[in-house]
Design an enzyme around this catalytic site. Sequence first.
Site, PDB file in Angstrom:
ATOM      1  N   ASP A 289       0.528  -1.182  -0.356  1.00  0.00           N
ATOM      2  CA  ASP A 289       0.249  -0.170  -0.269  1.00  0.00           C
ATOM      3  C   ASP A 289       0.737   1.323  -0.123  1.00  0.00           C
ATOM      4  O   ASP A 289       2.344   1.625   0.527  1.00  0.00           O
ATOM      5  CB  ASP A 289      -1.164   0.173   1.229  1.00  0.00           C
ATOM      6  CG  ASP A 289      -1.110   1.098   1.190  1.00  0.00           C
ATOM      7  OD1 ASP A 289      -2.371   0.951   0.647  1.00  0.00           O
ATOM      8  OD2 ASP A 289      -1.880   1.726   2.187  1.00  0.00           O
ATOM      9  N   GLU A 331       1.199  -0.749  -4.620  1.00  0.00           N
ATOM     10  CA  GLU A 331      -0.339   0.681  -5.292  1.00  0.00           C
ATOM     11  C   GLU A 331       0.535   1.687  -5.173  1.00  0.00           C
ATOM     12  O   GLU A 331       1.010   2.147  -4.121  1.00  0.00           O
ATOM     13  CB  GLU A 331      -1.657   0.198  -4.169  1.00  0.00           C
ATOM     14  CG  GLU A 331      -2.485   1.033  -4.390  1.00  0.00           C
ATOM     15  CD  GLU A 331      -2.870   2.117  -3.393  1.00  0.00           C
ATOM     16  OE1 GLU A 331      -3.566   2.915  -3.594  1.00  0.00           O
ATOM     17  OE2 GLU A 331      -1.840   2.165  -2.440  1.00  0.00           O
TER      18      GLU A 331
HETATM   19  C1  GLC Z   1      -3.570   3.239  -0.421  1.00  0.00           C
HETATM   20  C2  GLC Z   1      -5.585   3.018   0.138  1.00  0.00           C
HETATM   21  C3  GLC Z   1      -6.873   3.855   0.434  1.00  0.00           C
HETATM   22  C4  GLC Z   1      -6.152   4.427   1.258  1.00  0.00           C
HETATM   23  C5  GLC Z   1      -4.988   4.334   1.522  1.00  0.00           C
HETATM   24  C6  GLC Z   1      -3.987   5.044   2.661  1.00  0.00           C
HETATM   25  O1  GLC Z   1      -4.643   4.274  -1.811  1.00  0.00           O
HETATM   26  O2  GLC Z   1      -6.123   2.262  -0.899  1.00  0.00           O
HETATM   27  O3  GLC Z   1      -8.269   3.197   0.462  1.00  0.00           O
HETATM   28  O4  GLC Z   1      -6.933   5.155   2.163  1.00  0.00           O
HETATM   29  O5  GLC Z   1      -4.119   3.689   0.982  1.00  0.00           O
HETATM   30  O6  GLC Z   1      -3.645   3.861   4.036  1.00  0.00           O
END
Ligand code: GLC
Length: 570
Positions: A289, A331
């Site tokens: 993430d 991500e």
């Molecule tokens: C990622 C997740 C999102 C979250 C962010 C902070 O982008 O997909 O939902 O708010 O991380 O953890």
Amino acid sequence: MPLIEDCHVISGQAHLPARINELLESAPITRAVVLRERLNVEFPVLSDRLSRLYGGNENFSDWLNQLVIQSIHLALARPDDLWALDIQRASQPNWHLQGSLGYCAYTDKFAGNLSGVRQRISHLQELGVTYLHLLPFLKPGTPPNDGGFAVASYDEVDPALGNNQDLQTLTKELRAAGISLCSDFVLNHVSHEHKWAVQARAGDTHYQSYFHWAQSAEEVASHEKNLIQIFPNTAPGNFTYIPEVKAWAWTTFYPYQWDLNYTQPDVFAEMTKSLLQLANLGVEAFRLDSTGFLWKRAGTNCMNQPEVHWILQALRCITNIAAPGVLLKAEAIMPTQDLPPYFGLGDTKGAECHVAYHSSLMSASWVALAEENTQIIQDVLSHTPALPDGCAWMTYVRCHDDIGWNVLRPELDARGPDQRARLLHASQFFAGQVTGSYAQGASFQTTDLHTAHGTNGMAAALVGIGSATSEEERNLAIDRLLLLQGLSFFMGGLPLLYMGDEWGLSNTSAEELDTRKGPDGRELHRPYWDDKLAALRQVTGTTQHHLFHKIQQLVQLRKCNLLCHPPYRC
Ligand code: GLC
């Protein structure tokens, strides 16, 4: 940079430090042989990446040895079935590309808890799913916790969803059904209730070093001028004053999510340990993430710094040593041009993440729908490079986050100074604010009427399934959704369906939204699974049936396409 003791390669064999050799000598022979082979390849690379990050620390060699020893212990503890899977996958580097189909859901919304997910395996099989991403299921901080993205313990399942044993049982059953479980791994930040944050607040200087601090309002202001705002409405700014510490913690996302300080090597070591422990419970893929934010450099926007890639490459070495069957997914919600490094570039090509989200393509597909013009998709595709062997884009239409518009700025800016207005148009279109719009979404985090940030809403609501008043309108809306899914399915990557999109689940109801804690507009597209509506997918003539049947056809076509190249021979 100091030389690293004993980490050079002599004729394909890494010289392993004595302590590591001793551990291997005392390990069961079959595993020791394999681990030694993996270390021969990975140890020099791991040492190199980590020495770039931490080599200036005087106890670096010891620390590195300890990290590798920790990883070997976890490899030795790996259950036999997972060890066997590792061996099988290491010999098939493209294992995740063979017709995989992803599905993403919140555990509680989809099935109540982890045990409940086992009851949904037949549905996933009906669709041909091979990869299930369950949104955060580790122990979160007290709500609001950003949908679980503020993790209080990486070593325990959220008690509201089950326990570690339930997780292990689920991963086994999924694996038996040919489905790999993907877990979020929130690398960038922890909940302010995580034990490290608690200790830091209590004055422990060791744990304070796990976080980034600004000592004055001036320091905060000097960083802020270079940083973007992720949640400008609900969490403006990137710092939060912590009275106990008399300093500002760096909090890129919500104030209760404290960014981790990766200049502190113990952070890296602790996070890798937790990741491998989860892998040993059967988690086969990790969604890393917010990777773009892992390294801060004063004077920059603190995104996509070179060190981010050294961290990710070191992490890949660790999984290659201890759990090579595990897939790493980046991500990084960034413009297309910033994504290729997440797969590794140049000498490191293919040596970082296996998969990365193609968020620009996703956003572009929605702009194209609003404009009834595919130009922007073509622009994004022309910026999308071919990927190294073993790597793939994750393609998708919707997910649990908003559709972020700003990832498309480079494509638009390349076409002219006035082009950003197209994002505002798309944002207003999907919020139903443009004449002729069929969409029932909502804008997200827009601070003024002239800029676009994001859009919320389930796909069914955005394409007009909810607003259709005739058979013709309904069919048009379904076709719009299929058009977008078609792009995602046939881009050649790993397509991901968001829970309910296979049968047209719509937005969270207003009554339900009232019960949700926190002001996050993304709850609009986080509805509960509805058994009654879902059952209609088997009833001819219903929207659910129409959509589900067509999605199944796309799945079949895709399989066919992959099996018999060139595509149209089958
Ligand atoms: C990622 C997740 C999102 C979250 C962010 C902070 O982008 O997909 O939902 O708010 O991380 O953890």
